[in-house]
Write a protein that holds these residues in place. Structure first.
Motif, mmCIF file in Angstrom:
data_model
loop_
_atom_site.group_PDB
_atom_site.id
_atom_site.type_symbol
_atom_site.label_atom_id
_atom_site.label_comp_id
_atom_site.label_asym_id
_atom_site.label_seq_id
_atom_site.Cartn_x
_atom_site.Cartn_y
_atom_site.Cartn_z
ATOM 1 N N ILE A 13 0.842 -1.203 0.000
ATOM 2 C CA ILE A 13 0.000 0.000 0.000
ATOM 3 C C ILE A 13 0.874 1.249 0.000
ATOM 4 C CG2 ILE A 13 -1.600 1.355 1.393
ATOM 5 C CD1 ILE A 13 -2.944 -1.237 2.213
ATOM 6 N N SER A 14 1.912 1.238 0.799
ATOM 7 C CA SER A 14 2.791 2.409 0.878
ATOM 8 C C SER A 14 3.431 2.719 -0.480
ATOM 9 C CB SER A 14 3.873 2.194 1.930
ATOM 10 O OG SER A 14 4.642 1.048 1.626
ATOM 11 N N GLU A 15 3.744 1.695 -1.236
ATOM 12 C CA GLU A 15 4.338 1.865 -2.564
ATOM 13 C C GLU A 15 3.351 2.536 -3.522
ATOM 14 O OE1 GLU A 15 5.570 -1.107 -6.247
ATOM 15 O OE2 GLU A 15 5.366 -1.936 -4.243
ATOM 16 N N ILE A 16 2.116 2.055 -3.528
ATOM 17 C CA ILE A 16 1.096 2.606 -4.417
ATOM 18 C C ILE A 16 0.781 4.053 -4.021
ATOM 19 C CG2 ILE A 16 -1.274 2.373 -5.269
ATOM 20 C CD1 ILE A 16 -0.992 -0.675 -4.560
ATOM 21 N N ALA A 17 0.612 4.286 -2.729
ATOM 22 C CA ALA A 17 0.307 5.637 -2.243
ATOM 23 C C ALA A 17 1.430 6.611 -2.579
ATOM 24 C CB ALA A 17 0.061 5.604 -0.734
ATOM 25 N N ALA A 18 2.669 6.183 -2.414
ATOM 26 C CA ALA A 18 3.807 7.052 -2.715
ATOM 27 C C ALA A 18 3.903 7.339 -4.211
ATOM 28 C CB ALA A 18 5.104 6.410 -2.219
ATOM 29 N N ALA A 19 3.610 6.343 -5.035
ATOM 30 C CA ALA A 19 3.701 6.524 -6.481
ATOM 31 C C ALA A 19 2.757 7.608 -6.980
ATOM 32 C CB ALA A 19 3.404 5.204 -7.196
ATOM 33 N N TYR A 20 1.581 7.700 -6.382
ATOM 34 C CA TYR A 20 0.585 8.678 -6.810
ATOM 35 C C TYR A 20 0.495 9.894 -5.889
ATOM 36 C CZ TYR A 20 -1.346 5.182 -10.043
ATOM 37 O OH TYR A 20 -1.540 4.273 -11.049
ATOM 38 N N SER A 21 1.290 9.898 -4.838
ATOM 39 C CA SER A 21 1.223 10.965 -3.832
ATOM 40 C C SER A 21 -0.194 11.127 -3.298
ATOM 41 C CB SER A 21 1.722 12.293 -4.412
ATOM 42 O OG SER A 21 3.071 12.185 -4.801
ATOM 43 N N ILE A 22 -0.764 10.003 -2.884
ATOM 44 C CA ILE A 22 -2.112 10.021 -2.325
ATOM 45 C C ILE A 22 -2.084 9.485 -0.901
ATOM 46 C CG2 ILE A 22 -3.249 9.853 -4.574
ATOM 47 C CD1 ILE A 22 -3.686 6.889 -4.107
ATOM 48 N N SER A 23 -3.164 9.691 -0.191
ATOM 49 C CA SER A 23 -3.271 9.298 1.204
ATOM 50 C C SER A 23 -3.230 7.775 1.360
ATOM 51 C CB SER A 23 -4.575 9.836 1.799
ATOM 52 O OG SER A 23 -4.861 9.213 3.031
ATOM 53 N N GLN A 24 -2.311 7.311 2.157
ATOM 54 C CA GLN A 24 -2.210 5.880 2.423
ATOM 55 C C GLN A 24 -3.426 5.403 3.213
ATOM 56 O OE1 GLN A 24 1.722 4.672 3.614
ATOM 57 N NE2 GLN A 24 0.965 2.847 4.630
ATOM 58 N N ASN A 25 -3.933 6.234 4.137
ATOM 59 C CA ASN A 25 -5.103 5.855 4.934
ATOM 60 C C ASN A 25 -6.330 5.635 4.054
ATOM 61 O OD1 ASN A 25 -3.676 5.923 7.320
ATOM 62 N ND2 ASN A 25 -4.184 8.059 7.727
ATOM 63 N N HIS A 26 -6.543 6.524 3.088
ATOM 64 C CA HIS A 26 -7.678 6.358 2.176
ATOM 65 C C HIS A 26 -7.483 5.122 1.309
ATOM 66 C CE1 HIS A 26 -8.561 10.547 3.217
ATOM 67 N NE2 HIS A 26 -9.799 10.251 2.857
ATOM 68 N N LEU A 27 -6.266 4.908 0.861
ATOM 69 C CA LEU A 27 -5.978 3.777 -0.009
ATOM 70 C C LEU A 27 -6.214 2.447 0.704
ATOM 71 C CD1 LEU A 27 -5.113 3.114 -2.876
ATOM 72 C CD2 LEU A 27 -2.738 3.174 -2.100
ATOM 73 N N VAL A 28 -5.947 2.397 1.992
ATOM 74 C CA VAL A 28 -6.210 1.183 2.774
ATOM 75 C C VAL A 28 -7.688 0.823 2.681
ATOM 76 C CG1 VAL A 28 -6.339 0.259 5.124
ATOM 77 C CG2 VAL A 28 -4.278 1.442 4.377
ATOM 78 N N LYS A 29 -8.557 1.813 2.864
ATOM 79 C CA LYS A 29 -10.005 1.583 2.798
ATOM 80 C C LYS A 29 -10.426 1.127 1.409
ATOM 81 C CE LYS A 29 -10.743 5.142 6.235
ATOM 82 N NZ LYS A 29 -11.199 6.508 6.462
ATOM 83 N N VAL A 30 -9.877 1.770 0.398
ATOM 84 C CA VAL A 30 -10.222 1.435 -0.983
ATOM 85 C C VAL A 30 -9.799 0.004 -1.300
ATOM 86 C CG1 VAL A 30 -9.721 1.960 -3.402
ATOM 87 C CG2 VAL A 30 -10.162 3.823 -1.798
ATOM 88 N N LEU A 31 -8.565 -0.357 -0.970
ATOM 89 C CA LEU A 31 -8.074 -1.701 -1.280
ATOM 90 C C LEU A 31 -8.810 -2.774 -0.480
ATOM 91 C CD1 LEU A 31 -4.266 -1.070 -1.744
ATOM 92 C CD2 LEU A 31 -5.913 -1.734 -3.479
ATOM 93 N N HIS A 32 -9.181 -2.455 0.744
ATOM 94 C CA HIS A 32 -9.967 -3.404 1.544
ATOM 95 C C HIS A 32 -11.298 -3.696 0.843
ATOM 96 C CE1 HIS A 32 -11.568 -5.522 4.982
ATOM 97 N NE2 HIS A 32 -12.642 -4.737 4.933
#
Length: 149
Positions: A27-46
């Motif tokens: 998740i940290s890799e994807i969030a860093a690649a797009y400069s987006i919130s890791q917390n939001h991405l966790v919810k989306v991927l879940h």
């Protein structure tokens, strides 16, 4: 119609995973690649995991990958899943709702919108433009980060 940030993040994450289908992605890799919130991405991927779009592997060397081939993931179906309400206007409380001719026209337009999106898979979007997959692959590899989705 403007897609929600939730749909934007879901589409970006799936594009990232489709371009890297040979390995697990954190998740940290994807969030860093797009400069987006890791917390939001966790919810989306879940949520994408519960819906069968992604699979996760737990543990120190874990991460995410597509749960099925990118050629089987339709963009229209994904956006129907991630968008809570796809009505262009809320006609429910309108005094004209019983006899207005606008609502059926807007419903037809929305159906056409999704019909076009249903023609495309995640794989076809990644392969659509020459160099697009290379651009996605350059994300997170020290290359300049650009908004692509």
């Amino acid at each position: 119609m403007q897609l929600t940030r939730y749909s934007d993040y879901a589409l970006r994450a799936l594009l990232y995973l489709a371009a890297r289908n040979d390995r697990l992605c954190a998740i940290s890799e994807i969030a860093a690649a797009y400069s987006i919130s890791q917390n939001h991405l966790v919810k989306v991927l879940h949520d994408l995991g519960k819906a069968g779009y992604v699979a996760s592997v737990r543990g120190r060397t874990g991460g995410y990958r597509l749960a099925r081939p990118a050629s089987e993931i339709r963009i229209g179906a994904l956006l129907r899943h991630t968008e809570d309400d796809v009505d262009l206007v809320d006609c429910g409380g309108c005094a004209l709702s019983g006899g207005c001719g606008v609502s059926p026209v807007l419903d037809e337009a929305m159906a056409a919108f999704f019909a076009v999106l249903d023609n495309y898979t995640l794989a076809s979007v990644v392969e659509r433009k020459h160099g697009f997959q290379h651009l996605i692959l350059s994300l997170g590899a020290g290359a300049p980060r650009e908004r692509i989705a």
